[in-house]
Design a protein around this motif. Structure first.
Motif, PDB file in Angstrom:
ATOM      1  N   LYS A 317     -10.310   1.969   7.616  1.00 27.98           N
ATOM      2  CA  LYS A 317     -10.242   3.176   8.444  1.00 27.98           C
ATOM      3  C   LYS A 317      -8.807   3.652   8.652  1.00 27.98           C
ATOM      4  CE  LYS A 317     -14.311   1.858  11.188  1.00 27.98           C
ATOM      5  NZ  LYS A 317     -14.730   1.413  12.541  1.00 27.98           N
ATOM      6  N   ASN A 318      -7.862   2.706   8.717  1.00 27.76           N
ATOM      7  CA  ASN A 318      -6.492   3.047   9.128  1.00 27.76           C
ATOM      8  C   ASN A 318      -5.479   2.969   7.992  1.00 27.76           C
ATOM      9  OD1 ASN A 318      -7.463   3.289  11.769  1.00 27.76           O
ATOM     10  ND2 ASN A 318      -7.210   1.097  12.118  1.00 27.76           N
ATOM     11  N   MET A 319      -5.884   3.369   6.806  1.00 29.25           N
ATOM     12  CA  MET A 319      -4.965   3.268   5.670  1.00 29.25           C
ATOM     13  C   MET A 319      -3.808   4.269   5.790  1.00 29.25           C
ATOM     14  SD  MET A 319      -7.022   2.515   2.171  1.00 29.25           S
ATOM     15  CE  MET A 319      -7.729   4.150   2.127  1.00 29.25           C
ATOM     16  N   ASN A 320      -2.647   3.820   5.315  1.00 28.18           N
ATOM     17  CA  ASN A 320      -1.466   4.680   5.248  1.00 28.18           C
ATOM     18  C   ASN A 320      -1.060   4.787   3.779  1.00 28.18           C
ATOM     19  OD1 ASN A 320       1.009   5.992   5.544  1.00 28.18           O
ATOM     20  ND2 ASN A 320       2.091   4.061   5.829  1.00 28.18           N
ATOM     21  N   THR A 321      -1.214   5.948   3.193  1.00 31.02           N
ATOM     22  CA  THR A 321      -0.917   6.098   1.766  1.00 31.02           C
ATOM     23  C   THR A 321       0.460   6.713   1.517  1.00 31.02           C
ATOM     24  OG1 THR A 321      -2.032   8.252   1.781  1.00 31.02           O
ATOM     25  CG2 THR A 321      -3.359   6.340   1.161  1.00 31.02           C
ATOM     26  N   ASN A 322       1.304   6.807   2.550  1.00 35.55           N
ATOM     27  CA  ASN A 322       2.636   7.398   2.397  1.00 35.55           C
ATOM     28  C   ASN A 322       3.638   6.397   1.830  1.00 35.55           C
ATOM     29  OD1 ASN A 322       1.856   9.919   3.406  1.00 35.55           O
ATOM     30  ND2 ASN A 322       2.083   9.219   5.515  1.00 35.55           N
ATOM     31  N   SER A 372     -10.329   0.718  -7.813  1.00 41.82           N
ATOM     32  CA  SER A 372     -10.886   1.189  -6.535  1.00 41.82           C
ATOM     33  C   SER A 372      -9.779   1.647  -5.594  1.00 41.82           C
ATOM     34  CB  SER A 372     -11.693   0.072  -5.876  1.00 41.82           C
ATOM     35  OG  SER A 372     -12.799  -0.290  -6.666  1.00 41.82           O
ATOM     36  N   ALA A 373      -8.643   0.928  -5.613  1.00 43.38           N
ATOM     37  CA  ALA A 373      -7.505   1.303  -4.765  1.00 43.38           C
ATOM     38  C   ALA A 373      -6.959   2.671  -5.145  1.00 43.38           C
ATOM     39  CB  ALA A 373      -6.409   0.247  -4.878  1.00 43.38           C
ATOM     40  N   ARG A 374      -6.911   2.948  -6.445  1.00 41.52           N
ATOM     41  CA  ARG A 374      -6.426   4.255  -6.896  1.00 41.52           C
ATOM     42  C   ARG A 374      -7.357   5.371  -6.445  1.00 41.52           C
ATOM     43  NH1 ARG A 374      -4.713   2.730 -13.079  1.00 41.52           N
ATOM     44  NH2 ARG A 374      -2.537   2.222 -12.666  1.00 41.52           N
ATOM     45  N   VAL A 375      -8.664   5.126  -6.552  1.00 44.70           N
ATOM     46  CA  VAL A 375      -9.636   6.131  -6.129  1.00 44.70           C
ATOM     47  C   VAL A 375      -9.451   6.467  -4.651  1.00 44.70           C
ATOM     48  CG1 VAL A 375     -12.099   6.552  -5.761  1.00 44.70           C
ATOM     49  CG2 VAL A 375     -11.329   5.486  -7.890  1.00 44.70           C
ATOM     50  N   LEU A 376      -9.114   5.441  -3.846  1.00 47.33           N
ATOM     51  CA  LEU A 376      -8.922   5.636  -2.403  1.00 47.33           C
ATOM     52  C   LEU A 376      -7.539   6.174  -2.057  1.00 47.33           C
ATOM     53  CD1 LEU A 376     -10.650   2.368  -1.123  1.00 47.33           C
ATOM     54  CD2 LEU A 376     -11.483   4.706  -0.808  1.00 47.33           C
ATOM     55  N   SER A 624      -1.672  -1.465   2.508  1.00 52.08           N
ATOM     56  CA  SER A 624      -1.773  -0.019   2.731  1.00 52.08           C
ATOM     57  C   SER A 624      -1.986   0.310   4.201  1.00 52.08           C
ATOM     58  CB  SER A 624      -2.925   0.541   1.884  1.00 52.08           C
ATOM     59  OG  SER A 624      -2.724   0.269   0.520  1.00 52.08           O
ATOM     60  N   GLN A 625      -1.203  -0.317   5.072  1.00 52.18           N
ATOM     61  CA  GLN A 625      -1.305  -0.106   6.513  1.00 52.18           C
ATOM     62  C   GLN A 625       0.060   0.223   7.097  1.00 52.18           C
ATOM     63  OE1 GLN A 625      -4.517  -0.474   7.981  1.00 52.18           O
ATOM     64  NE2 GLN A 625      -5.153  -0.780   5.854  1.00 52.18           N
ATOM     65  N   GLU A 626       0.063   0.759   8.316  1.00 54.78           N
ATOM     66  CA  GLU A 626       1.324   0.970   9.033  1.00 54.78           C
ATOM     67  C   GLU A 626       1.947  -0.366   9.400  1.00 54.78           C
ATOM     68  OE1 GLU A 626       2.958   3.563   9.483  1.00 54.78           O
ATOM     69  OE2 GLU A 626       1.644   5.301   9.476  1.00 54.78           O
ATOM     70  N   LYS A 627       1.083  -1.334   9.676  1.00 60.51           N
ATOM     71  CA  LYS A 627       1.546  -2.658  10.097  1.00 60.51           C
ATOM     72  C   LYS A 627       2.049  -3.451   8.902  1.00 60.51           C
ATOM     73  CE  LYS A 627      -2.565  -3.175  12.020  1.00 60.51           C
ATOM     74  NZ  LYS A 627      -3.716  -3.711  12.760  1.00 60.51           N
ATOM     75  N   THR A 628       2.830  -4.510   9.167  1.00 63.82           N
ATOM     76  CA  THR A 628       3.253  -5.404   8.102  1.00 63.82           C
ATOM     77  C   THR A 628       2.058  -6.226   7.642  1.00 63.82           C
ATOM     78  OG1 THR A 628       3.809  -7.244   9.589  1.00 63.82           O
ATOM     79  CG2 THR A 628       5.541  -5.630   9.127  1.00 63.82           C
ATOM     80  N   PHE A 629       2.196  -6.867   6.493  1.00 69.46           N
ATOM     81  CA  PHE A 629       1.124  -7.711   5.960  1.00 69.46           C
ATOM     82  C   PHE A 629       0.750  -8.790   6.977  1.00 69.46           C
ATOM     83  CE2 PHE A 629      -0.656 -11.227   3.560  1.00 69.46           C
ATOM     84  CZ  PHE A 629      -1.491 -10.593   2.652  1.00 69.46           C
ATOM     85  N   GLU A 630       1.763  -9.443   7.562  1.00 67.74           N
ATOM     86  CA  GLU A 630       1.495 -10.518   8.519  1.00 67.74           C
ATOM     87  C   GLU A 630       0.800  -9.986   9.773  1.00 67.74           C
ATOM     88  OE1 GLU A 630       3.710 -14.409  10.481  1.00 67.74           O
ATOM     89  OE2 GLU A 630       4.925 -12.753   9.744  1.00 67.74           O
TER      90      GLU A 630
END
Length: 675
Positions: A317-322, A372-376, A624-630
């Motif tokens: 829901k919260n993906m960041n693609t920038n 799938s990641a590219r499609v999204l 692909s989030q605003e947050k870091t991986f951790e």
């Protein structure tokens, strides 16, 4: 299909998708005689914290001629050696911040107490291609005062000589204007120790210092409330500082009782309460002999950190693609071996090389995840590299150098535990996440190592946690040949009753019956690969069903249960209960995945192909989030086609996936998830 993949790999040793390398410019400093971290920090106009961040081992001390990485000089960094006097600004007047490695819009929003959207709005043109290291961005503030994180080197104790006394000044506490008290974190200090020193709770300390919620760096200057408990005490010819009272002698109103749970350790319990192991042992001297299940401990009242309730599905829901991210996959194609094999054809090699087949299956699933990641619209550059590994060898060291893996945002692989640990060790200074995709082993722990496969001990513990959560009566039938299982139950599952066997080491129905209880579900844990013992145990359980609630349980896969002598009907009647890494998934999404995979590869995906998809797609989502991986690991679960990713911190370092399903055989001959 696999022939085609191998031939393509012979020509392309490295597959790169949208690759753009990061360039982090650091200065290398060789430690000279008499130099300290503080002196080096002053020389390069950075803070001790900046150096500790890039060189974690330097917190333990530095040696002559050792080499330290020094970050670029930060003129307007959010860190400074001395507190900054910030003059009031008009509401909304921004400050500036130089972006450091691994920082995200999410972490900056928490640091400055503003929203991600506010930062984006103030830097609309600059952030078109996402946040990048080295950018100078504007940080708006609605209050007019920019909150800053202040870092200073640990102050040295000052000794003043007097005719009759020696007074040692408090090295870690200073008073500022307005009666604000600061405390500088020193090595080996904990949140618990500092909070107690100033009569605070850990929650209050974190509220005043948001920077320590997920980190606790040495040298950081904290805002604390109240005065330290230490007071000077005069003794004959000297005045000495009285140490803060040990929690062990605090009044009872500050303590509560805690019952040790399965798999907990002194380290994990101390960590949950923000204490050191020594502080916990001071409260509970009996821990010197070790911790045991059910032991009652004295712990600080209200100090336990409640586990974060992780949200399911938020990642999608919260993906960041920038922001553009980089991911590397290290897979053991071992192409050099294929090229040098003059005896076997590619087809012959595929027939007998199970490891190569597994690798290609995993790879095919990973490619579907990338598609799938590219499609999204996920903005991730991907490198696929040949790890050229066996159980005892690999080329991870060369790959790490040649392909600058320390600049990656995450790495999946290698496959073997020793090799993935080696890579984690190499990349630990930059905190680059390394995800172990297939190994169930556990060995050395590193802060950046993520074990995506639950271990055997985790599997076992999960089924017992489920049974106890249901308030069941747990008994076990253990084959004499399963000595290690018996030892495990005695040492880790003390509440389990192990039934006695006959003089000939065979199963006795009477021995089982006396352990059953009529008012509870009786979980019978069976640990045997003997067809005779399995049949005898299940026959007795079927007979007892008239008077008792009984359910058959296994702790791990048992191939004997697949034999024709043991019918599926028998297992469904007893609703066989067991832990599993995967779940049966008949959802629309799962069926679509199967159909697409079959169309591309002409076969139905096997477990390794699905695993390749699930691990890779989970990692891509987290990047692909605003947050870091951790931060995503700490806050968000993920469930893909067959696998669940619920990472928890280990008692020492790193994270392990506890995404385990509890399944059972239902009477309609289907497998369902137990609830």
């Amino acid at each position: 299909m696999k022939n085609r993949i191998i031939f393509s790999l012979l020509f392309i040793l490295m597959v790169t998708f949208n690759t753009s390398a990061k360039q982090d410019k650091y200065v290398k400093h060789t430690v000279a005689q008499g130099e300290t971290i503080t002196m080096i920090a002053q020389k390069y106009k950075v803070t001790p914290y900046d150096i500790y961040k890039l060189n974690p081992d330097s917190q333990k001390g530095i040696e002559l001629n050792s080499v330290l990485l020094i970050p670029p000089t930060v003129a307007e960094s959010s860190f400074s050696a001395e507190p900054k006097q910030t003059s009031p600004k008009a509401p909304g007047n921004p400050t500036t911040h130089l972006v450091q490695p691994k920082e995200t819009l999410f972490s900056l929003s928490r640091q400055y107490g503003v929203t991600v959207e506010a930062i984006k709005s103030a830097n609309a043109e600059l952030l078109k291609d996402g946040l990048k290291t080295g950018q100078t961005i504007k940080v708006p503030t609605s209050s007019g005062i920019v909150p800053t994180t202040i870092v200073a080197a640990p102050a040295k104790a000052v000794v003043k000589e007097t005719p009759k006394a020696v007074v040692k000044s408090e090295p870690k506490t200073e008073m500022a204007k307005g009666n604000t008290t600061y405390h500088i974190i020193e090595p080996k200090e904990t949140k618990y120790g500092i909070s107690k020193k100033y009569g605070m709770t850990i929650q209050e300390l974190e509220r005043l210092n948001p920077a320590i919620v997920n980190d606790f760096p040495v040298g950081l200057k904290l805002v604390v409330s109240g005065n330290p408990e230490a007071k000077p005490v005069v003794e004959s010819n000297k005045v000495k500082e009285e140490a803060p009272k040990s929690p062990a002698v605090s009044t009872k109103k500050y303590l509560e009782e805690y019952v040790v749970r399965p798999k907990e350790t002194i380290s994990s319990i101390a960590s949950d309460y923000g204490m050191t192991e020594q502080e916990l042992i001071a409260l509970n001297p009996e821990l010197k002999k070790g911790v045991k299940l059910g032991m009652i401990l004295r712990v600080p009242k209200g100090q336990r950190k409640e586990p974060i309730k992780k949200e399911q599905g938020n990642l999608l829901k919260n993906m960041n693609t920038n922001a553009r991210k980089q991911l590397a996959l290290l897979l053991p194609f071992n192409i050099s071996k294929i090229e040098s094999d003059t005896v076997n054809s590619t087809q012959a090699r595929l027939k007998k090389d199970k490891f190569l087949n597994m690798t290609l299956d995993f790879y095919s699933g990973a490619l579907m995840a990338i598609d799938s990641a590219r499609v999204l619209g996920m903005n991730v550059d991907i490198k696929i590299l040949d790890s050229q590994e066996t159980k005892n060898t690999s080329n991870v060291t060369t790959l790490a150098t040649d392909h600058k893996l320390n600049a990656m945002d995450a790495v999946i692989g290698p496959f073997y535990q020793a090799n993935v640990e080696k890579l984690a060790e190499i990349l630990e200074p930059t905190k680059t996440p390394v995800i172990s995709p297939l190994s169930k082993e556990s060995g050395k722990k590193f802060s950046n190592l993520y074990q995506s496969m639950p271990s055997l001990d985790q599997m076992r513990a999960s089924i017992f946690e489920f049974m106890r959560g249901k308030g069941g009566n747990v008994v076990a039938v253990v084959d004499p040949k399963k000595g290690s299982v018996k030892q495990y139950l005695q040492e880790n599952q003390a509440g389990t009753r192990i039934i006695g066997l006959t003089a000939k080491n065979t199963f006795s129905a009477d021995s089982l019956k006396v352990c059953l209880k009529k008012d509870k579900m009786n979980y019978v844990v069976l640990a045997s690969e003997s067809t005779g013992m399995i049949l005898a145990t299940t026959n007795a359980m079927l007979a007892f069903q008239k008077d008792y609630q009984v359910q058959l349980v296994i702790m791990e896969p048992n191939e004997t249960l697949d034999f024709e002598e043991i019918s599926l009907t028998r297992l469904t009647k007893l609703k066989l209960l067991y832990p599993s890494l995967t779940r049966p998934n008949e959802s629309i999404e799962a069926n679509q995945f199967d159909a697409k995979y079959k169309k591309l590869n002409k076969i139905i995906p096997n477990a390794y192909a699905i695993r390749g998809f699930d691990v890779t797609f989970d990692t891509l989502l987290r990047l692909s989030q605003e947050k870091t991986f951790e931060e995503t690991i700490q806050n968000d679960d993920s469930e893909q086609i067959e696998n669940k990713f619920n990472y928890n911190p280990n008692s020492t370092y790193g994270y392990s996936n506890n995404g385990i399903y509890i399944l059972y055989y239902d009477i309609d001959l289907s497998i369902k998830e137990a609830s």
